[in-house]
Design a protein around this motif. Structure first.
Motif, PDB file in Angstrom:
ATOM      1  N   UNK A 167       0.832  -1.201   0.000  1.00  0.00           N
ATOM      2  CA  UNK A 167       0.000   0.000   0.000  1.00  0.00           C
ATOM      3  C   UNK A 167       0.866   1.251   0.000  1.00  0.00           C
ATOM      4  N   UNK A 168       1.970   1.213   0.751  1.00  0.00           N
ATOM      5  CA  UNK A 168       2.895   2.346   0.745  1.00  0.00           C
ATOM      6  C   UNK A 168       3.503   2.537  -0.640  1.00  0.00           C
ATOM      7  N   UNK A 169       3.832   1.445  -1.298  1.00  0.00           N
ATOM      8  CA  UNK A 169       4.383   1.541  -2.656  1.00  0.00           C
ATOM      9  C   UNK A 169       3.384   2.207  -3.600  1.00  0.00           C
ATOM     10  N   UNK A 170       2.111   1.833  -3.468  1.00  0.00           N
ATOM     11  CA  UNK A 170       1.070   2.441  -4.299  1.00  0.00           C
ATOM     12  C   UNK A 170       1.016   3.947  -4.072  1.00  0.00           C
ATOM     13  N   UNK A 171       1.077   4.365  -2.810  1.00  0.00           N
ATOM     14  CA  UNK A 171       1.033   5.800  -2.514  1.00  0.00           C
ATOM     15  C   UNK A 171       2.255   6.524  -3.067  1.00  0.00           C
TER      16      UNK A 171
END
Length: 222
Positions: A177-181
């Motif tokens: 999820x952090x990578x997506x952000x």
């Protein structure tokens, strides 16, 4: 090149990944062991349940199970696992539940394969001295089965570590999820991918090496 990382809690995201992995691994080991016991047990109903569970669950995509845990259990049935006032905590716990439900089917097969390596004569000898099926299983068979199953279980654990990324689908603040952000906010796709990939390598490579070494040390000499 990596200056943008200061704006994000990368270590915190990977810590969430580690928590997901550890909690799911423990739950999967317990439930998977019980499923394996059912599959080799003498009771037809339990044997049929174990077989059906494994064959059905491991053929369902993990994404479907995780989404059902959130949309089906949380939103529809209002099952929050004790976190009704905190959506993030509820999603984390539901993600752990979904990972346990899915991964335990693979743990079951790894342990059952280990059980099959135990000579039948040992179980027969244990029964001959008056031990019940449960005693034979937990005192004689499973200790040897676990020793034979260390390497397959290591592969399941590595796969589980990577499967935690699916929890991003229900908003669990782990590495994916952090990578997506970061991809949405930064023009550094290669650098972001390299950081996340490096983080997962730091988690999975030592796991494989350590458990591979343990497997050689505890292997049953026949």
């Amino acid at each position: 090149m990596f200056d943008f990382l200061d704006k994000y809690d990368v270590l915190g995201a990977f810590w969430t990944t580690v928590q997901l992995t550890l909690l799911s691994a423990v739950g999967s080991l317990v439930w998977g062991t019980l499923l394996a016991a059912m599959r080799v047990g003498p009771v037809p109903l339990m044997r049929g349940f174990g077989t059906a569970y494994v064959n059905i669950v491991r053929n369902i995509p993990l994404t479907v199970i995780i989404l059902f845990a959130s949309l089906g259990l949380h939103d529809t049935l209002n099952i929050t696992l004790g976190a009704a006032d905190n959506v993030d905590t509820a999603n984390f716990r539901l993600a752990v539940l979904g990972l346990i439900v899915y991964t335990s089917s693979f743990v079951c097969e790894a342990i059952r394969a280990g059980i099959n390596t135990v000579p039948v004569g040992q179980a027969e000898a244990a029964r001959a001295i008056g031990l019940s099926f449960t005693q034979v299983l937990f005192l004689v068979v499973l200790p040897q089965a676990f020793r034979a199953a260390v390497l397959p279980l290591a592969n399941v654990l590595i796969a589980l570590t990577k499967n935690t990324t699916v929890a991003a689908a229900i908003g669990v603040a782990e590495a994916a999820l952090l990578m997506k952000k970061m991809v949405e906010n930064e023009a550094q796709l290669l650098a972001i991918s390299a950081v996340i990939a490096f983080g997962f390598c730091c988690l999975t490579l030592p796991t494989g090496l350590i458990l591979g070494w343990v497997s050689k040390k505890v292997a049953v000499k026949r």
